[in-house]
Design a protein around this motif. Structure first.
Motif, PDB file in Angstrom:
ATOM      1  N   TYR A 193      84.857-112.717 -76.209  1.00 55.11           N
ATOM      2  CA  TYR A 193      83.712-112.410 -75.400  1.00 55.11           C
ATOM      3  C   TYR A 193      82.413-112.008 -76.097  1.00 55.11           C
ATOM      4  O   TYR A 193      82.369-111.719 -77.274  1.00 55.11           O
ATOM      5  N   ALA A 194      81.363-112.323 -75.474  1.00 59.84           N
ATOM      6  CA  ALA A 194      80.045-111.759 -76.098  1.00 59.84           C
ATOM      7  C   ALA A 194      78.898-111.383 -75.194  1.00 59.84           C
ATOM      8  O   ALA A 194      79.076-111.824 -74.035  1.00 59.84           O
ATOM      9  N   TYR A 195      78.092-110.871 -75.283  1.00 60.98           N
ATOM     10  CA  TYR A 195      77.074-110.045 -74.519  1.00 60.98           C
ATOM     11  C   TYR A 195      75.778-110.925 -75.023  1.00 60.98           C
ATOM     12  O   TYR A 195      75.715-111.070 -75.894  1.00 60.98           O
ATOM     13  N   GLY A 196      74.752-110.779 -73.979  1.00 64.30           N
ATOM     14  CA  GLY A 196      73.541-111.177 -74.095  1.00 64.30           C
ATOM     15  C   GLY A 196      72.576-110.782 -72.967  1.00 64.30           C
ATOM     16  O   GLY A 196      73.023-110.429 -71.823  1.00 64.30           O
ATOM     17  N   ALA A 197      71.316-110.507 -73.321  1.00 65.93           N
ATOM     18  CA  ALA A 197      70.249-110.417 -72.410  1.00 65.93           C
ATOM     19  C   ALA A 197      70.151-111.140 -71.343  1.00 65.93           C
ATOM     20  O   ALA A 197      69.902-110.828 -70.331  1.00 65.93           O
ATOM     21  N   THR A 198      70.187-112.665 -71.614  1.00 66.62           N
ATOM     22  CA  THR A 198      70.056-113.559 -70.714  1.00 66.62           C
ATOM     23  C   THR A 198      71.434-114.240 -70.727  1.00 66.62           C
ATOM     24  O   THR A 198      72.042-114.244 -71.625  1.00 66.62           O
ATOM     25  N   GLU A 199      71.791-115.209 -69.312  1.00 69.16           N
ATOM     26  CA  GLU A 199      73.122-116.016 -69.450  1.00 69.16           C
ATOM     27  C   GLU A 199      73.103-116.881 -70.912  1.00 69.16           C
ATOM     28  O   GLU A 199      73.923-117.052 -71.218  1.00 69.16           O
ATOM     29  N   GLU A 200      71.930-117.658 -71.020  1.00 66.78           N
ATOM     30  CA  GLU A 200      71.619-118.329 -72.167  1.00 66.78           C
ATOM     31  C   GLU A 200      72.330-117.634 -73.663  1.00 66.78           C
ATOM     32  O   GLU A 200      72.810-118.162 -74.451  1.00 66.78           O
ATOM     33  N   GLU A 201      71.667-116.353 -73.563  1.00 67.44           N
ATOM     34  CA  GLU A 201      72.008-115.665 -74.839  1.00 67.44           C
ATOM     35  C   GLU A 201      73.557-115.193 -74.900  1.00 67.44           C
ATOM     36  O   GLU A 201      74.165-115.539 -76.062  1.00 67.44           O
ATOM     37  N   ALA A 202      74.071-114.776 -74.000  1.00 69.36           N
ATOM     38  CA  ALA A 202      75.468-114.552 -73.871  1.00 69.36           C
ATOM     39  C   ALA A 202      76.413-115.939 -74.046  1.00 69.36           C
ATOM     40  O   ALA A 202      77.329-115.776 -75.062  1.00 69.36           O
ATOM     41  N   ARG A 203      75.927-117.313 -73.663  1.00 62.08           N
ATOM     42  CA  ARG A 203      76.563-118.348 -73.929  1.00 62.08           C
ATOM     43  C   ARG A 203      76.597-118.722 -75.270  1.00 62.08           C
ATOM     44  O   ARG A 203      77.686-119.018 -75.976  1.00 62.08           O
ATOM     45  N   GLU A 204      75.255-118.491 -75.829  1.00 63.17           N
ATOM     46  CA  GLU A 204      75.029-118.840 -77.099  1.00 63.17           C
ATOM     47  C   GLU A 204      75.963-117.985 -78.109  1.00 63.17           C
ATOM     48  O   GLU A 204      76.598-118.575 -79.241  1.00 63.17           O
ATOM     49  N   ALA A 205      75.936-116.590 -77.857  1.00 62.04           N
ATOM     50  CA  ALA A 205      76.532-115.854 -78.622  1.00 62.04           C
ATOM     51  C   ALA A 205      78.240-115.998 -78.433  1.00 62.04           C
ATOM     52  O   ALA A 205      78.778-115.971 -79.469  1.00 62.04           O
ATOM     53  N   LEU A 206      78.739-116.380 -77.467  1.00 64.91           N
ATOM     54  CA  LEU A 206      80.127-116.693 -77.198  1.00 64.91           C
ATOM     55  C   LEU A 206      80.492-117.961 -78.127  1.00 64.91           C
ATOM     56  O   LEU A 206      81.371-118.038 -78.591  1.00 64.91           O
ATOM     57  N   TYR A 207      79.474-118.987 -78.079  1.00 67.17           N
ATOM     58  CA  TYR A 207      79.895-120.113 -78.906  1.00 67.17           C
ATOM     59  C   TYR A 207      79.696-119.675 -80.462  1.00 67.17           C
ATOM     60  O   TYR A 207      80.601-120.199 -81.017  1.00 67.17           O
ATOM     61  N   ASP A 208      78.781-119.000 -80.884  1.00 64.86           N
ATOM     62  CA  ASP A 208      78.705-118.530 -81.883  1.00 64.86           C
ATOM     63  C   ASP A 208      80.139-117.781 -82.847  1.00 64.86           C
ATOM     64  O   ASP A 208      80.780-117.965 -83.758  1.00 64.86           O
ATOM     65  N   LEU A 209      80.422-116.959 -81.815  1.00 65.48           N
ATOM     66  CA  LEU A 209      81.829-116.332 -81.952  1.00 65.48           C
ATOM     67  C   LEU A 209      82.886-116.834 -81.990  1.00 65.48           C
ATOM     68  O   LEU A 209      83.692-116.837 -82.937  1.00 65.48           O
ATOM     69  N   ALA A 210      82.945-117.911 -81.144  1.00 67.22           N
ATOM     70  CA  ALA A 210      84.169-118.930 -81.313  1.00 67.22           C
ATOM     71  C   ALA A 210      84.272-119.796 -82.285  1.00 67.22           C
ATOM     72  O   ALA A 210      85.338-119.914 -83.001  1.00 67.22           O
TER      73      ALA A 210
END
Length: 57
Positions: free
Chosen positions: A27-44
């Motif tokens: 999982y990942a957090y972000g200030a916006t939905e897009e930031e959270a999705r991008e952070a999850l993408y990077d983490l994965a």
């Protein structure tokens, strides 16, 4: 075997949480939905070759 990976984004008090449905510990957090999705993408991609972004679409 279905290798399609799904994710969900939920709003929290501090922003947004994105996580994989098959692996909630990814999982990942972000200030916006897009930031959270991008952070999850990077983490994965950093965590394992088992998670590929192309399979999410």
């Amino acid at each position: 075997m279905d290798t399609q990976l799904s994710y969900r984004i939920e709003e929290t008090m501090d922003g947004f949480l994105a996580y994989q449905l098959q692996n909630p510990s990814c999982y990942a957090y972000g200030a916006t939905e897009e930031e959270a999705r991008e952070a999850l993408y990077d983490l994965a991609h950093e965590s394992s070759e088992l998670y590929t972004w192309e399979e999410w679409n």
